[in-house]
Design an enzyme around this catalytic site. Structure first.
Site: not given
Ligand code: PAF
Length: 273
Positions: A30, A34, A58, A144, A150, A182-183
């Protein structure tokens, strides 16, 4: 803060709350991006639910699932600090079985841009988001704008499946020098981080053109590509809010996006006109 890992336990707990639920799904690691989703969800709802689940479906073969940053203890502390009421923290086996139904991303919108360079990625995103929304059954779910495609596909899915949830887009959070949070920024060396600033610079260049009335997509893309050089570019594109390519940007209905590779890290960013 309650921490729950069982989907059924969470579903039952939330069912009895009789309150509005704001939901922020995450994959952990996070950061301020976030946190801004959490703050917004906290303001607008009675109960704040956050999920931390590193969703394997994913990630394509050979992608960075194994080295994705994991910061479970720090993440829990952040959630506690920012007033999360329930943290959903499942294991892969809590979410997926062996012979699974799944959601397929739309054949066009789900397979352009990031969907073209990562075919199947959005099937995994939509499947897990469908599962999470069904478990939490939130009033509102927060995503976001940095992950614009997405966000678009999740909004589309919830409309097309007649789901009873409001999808709330939240502005991108940036470092002082413009780098979108971004992570994945955790992977960047000092030098790579400096190179990554070209992404925000290319979007500023696009924005400067637009403010001078230059709306031609080819012209915007050309200037952005010049600004991004010599980074490896996955795509630079001008699309409308339905993610269709357009030749002229329209104020109020355009997203300008770029995805590039810096070192071995894939980074994306965009601006919304
Ligand atoms: O954006 C993300 O962190 C991921 O794609 C999500 C929406 C939590 C789905 O795993």
């Amino acid at each position: 803060m309650k921490i729950i890992s069982s989907p059924l336990e969470l579903k039952n707990y939330l069912k009895n709350q009789n309150a509005s639920i704001g939901f922020v799904p995450t994959m952990g690691a996070l950061h301020e991006g976030h946190i801004s989703l959490m703050k917004r969800a906290k303001e607008e709802n009675d109960i704040l639910v956050v999920s931390i689940f590193l969703n394997p479906t994913q990630f394509l073969k050979g992608e960075d699932l194994d080295k994705y940053p994991k910061k479970d203890e720090a993440d829990k502390r952040i959630c506690e600090l920012f007033g999360v009421d329930v943290l959903f923290f499942p294991q892969v086996s809590d979410i997926y079985g062996s012979d699974e139904a799944s959601v397929l991303a739309p054949k066009v919108r789900g397979f352009v841009l990031e969907g073209e360079s990562r075919p199947g990625h959005f099937n995994g995103v939509l499947t897990v988001v469908m599962k999470l929304l069904n478990i939490v059954n939130p009033t509102r779910a927060y995503f976001g704008k940095k992950d614009a495609q997405q966000l678009n596909l999740i909004s589309l899915m919830t409309k097309q499946f007649f789901m009873d949830v409001e999808i709330v887009p939240v502005d991108t959070v940036r470092e002082k020098d413009g780098l979108a949070l971004s992570s994945r920024n955790a992977y960047l060396s000092k030098q790579e981080r400096a190179e990554a600033l070209k992404i925000a610079a290319s979007l500023r260049a696009a924005s400067a053109l637009v403010s001078r009335g230059i709306l031609d997509a080819d012209e915007i893309i050309k200037v952005m590509r010049e600004t991004l050089a010599p980074l490896e570019i996955f795509y630079v594109e001008v699309v409308n809010r339905d993610f269709e390519k357009i030749s002229v940007a329209q104020i109020g209905n355009t997203v300008i996006l770029a995805e590039v590779k810096v070192g071995t890290t894939r980074l994306l960013d965009n601006i919304w006109l």
